[in-house]
Design an enzyme around this catalytic site. Structure first.
Site, PDB file in Angstrom:
ATOM      1  CE  LYS A   1      -1.765  -4.412   3.039  1.00  0.00           C
ATOM      2  NZ  LYS A   1      -1.921  -5.730   2.384  1.00  0.00           N
TER       3      LYS A   1
ATOM      4  CB  SER B   1      -0.906   0.021   1.240  1.00  0.00           C
ATOM      5  OG  SER B   1      -1.569   1.265   1.370  1.00  0.00           O
TER       6      SER B   1
ATOM      7  CE1 TYR C   1      -4.035  -2.041   4.715  1.00  0.00           C
ATOM      8  CE2 TYR C   1      -3.529   0.204   4.054  1.00  0.00           C
ATOM      9  CZ  TYR C   1      -3.791  -1.107   3.730  1.00  0.00           C
ATOM     10  OH  TYR C   1      -3.789  -1.496   2.409  1.00  0.00           O
TER      11      TYR C   1
END
Length: 322
Positions: A145, A117, A141
């Protein structure tokens, strides 16, 4: 021989599976259906229901289907929500990836395309992000990643794993009318659901340091994204040189305000969006260069913003039709 697509019943994953089929490559779907939909998987595609946290299930799938590689899309993908659910995010995205890699090692599966991402960059201090831009994720998040990328790199040093990670941000549109974005957190479905319900769509944050005060992002068409995953897998299969990471960027940015204007034009529904406070974990601007991916993965923006809106709207309307 085939490729296992984790999260293959999701919006992005299902498009990746279809892209594999178009290239004549067998794909197996593994999905726990926590956010994916069984209906997105063609009846001709083998489906394994379960979690990437289940190492035994993974090994059984590798052996049963003769899996040679993995496209890893399964995970918890919501940056804003991850701020309030960090432990869940790390379990799904970090522990899950480690479990997957361990199962791959035991089964002798030695190649993987990882869905990363642009959230790994946080709020970059450059106008155009490249793969070398410093990583400063601003949400659990994004952190998860980046850790996933580290896991792949470390496993490659230890075992010779062949890998690449694809970084991207907002994925929109539809490549086929029977697959649509059903996420309760992504912009397009939020806007479409509001319009279908007769409500006014909402913009979260209008005081960012951007031209119109709303977040600026790369918006890329899901079919373009899926095609890049397949090219990456084919390069790994062929043993061709491949970079550890690629940005799948547009090289240009579109603001949320501009998206709202495009949606109004594409749907034929005039509206003035409501304005609300910022959401936690949302950087002001991320726009990435896709030059490296264009060189190696045949990456390019094949769809305009109008195409993105019209295809997504058509698929969403089809889903709403009894």
């Amino acid at each position: 021989m085939s490729w296992l697509v984790t999260g293959g019943a999701g919006y992005i994953g299902a498009h990746v599976v279809r892209a594999f089929a178009e290239q004549g490559i067998d794909a197996i779907v593994l999905d726990d259906l926590s956010s994916g939909r069984k209906g997105f998987v063609s009846g001709a595609t083998p489906f394994v229901q379960g979690s990437i946290l289940d190492g035994e299930l993974l090994e059984n799938a590798f052996e049963r289907y003769g899996v040679q590689g993995v496209v890893h899309l399964a995970g918890f993908k919501y940056a804003g929500v991850s701020v309030t659910r960090p432990l869940h995010t790390y379990q799904q995205n970090v522990t899950g990836t480690a479990t997957l890699l361990a199962a791959m090692e035991r089964a002798g599966v030695d190649r993987i395309v990882f869905s990363s991402s642009a959230a790994v960059y946080g709020t970059p201090d450059v106008d155009l992000v490249t793969e070398a831009t410093p990583k400063h994720p601003e949400s659990p998040y994004g952190e998860s990643k980046l850790i996933g990328e580290w896991l792949l790199a470390d496993q490659a040093k230890a075992t010779g794993l062949r890998h690449t990670s694809l970084r991207y941000f907002n994925v929109v549109g539809s490549g086929t009318p029977d697959i649509f974005d059903a996420s309760p957190h992504n912009l397009f479905p939020l806007v479409f659901d509001a319009l279908l319900d007769g409500r006014t769509p909402r913009i979260y944050g209008t005081d960012y340091p951007t031209p119109d005060g709303t977040c600026v992002r790369d918006y890329i068409h899901v079919a373009d994204l899926a095609a890049a995953h397949v090219v990456a897998a084919k390069r790994l299969d062929a043993g061709e040189p491949i970079e550890p990471v690629y940005n799948l960027g547009s090289g240009d940015g579109v603001s949320v305000g501009e998206i709202m204007q495009a949606v109004a034009a594409g749907t034929g529904i005039a509206f003035e969006p409501e304005r609300a406070e910022r959401r936690a974990g949302d950087p002001a601007r991320i726009v990435a260069s896709g030059e490296l991916a264009a060189r190696d993965l045949d990456w390019r923006m094949r769809h305009s913003l109008a195409d993105m809106v019209s295809s997504a709207w058509s698929a969403r309307q089809a889903a709403a039709t009894p």
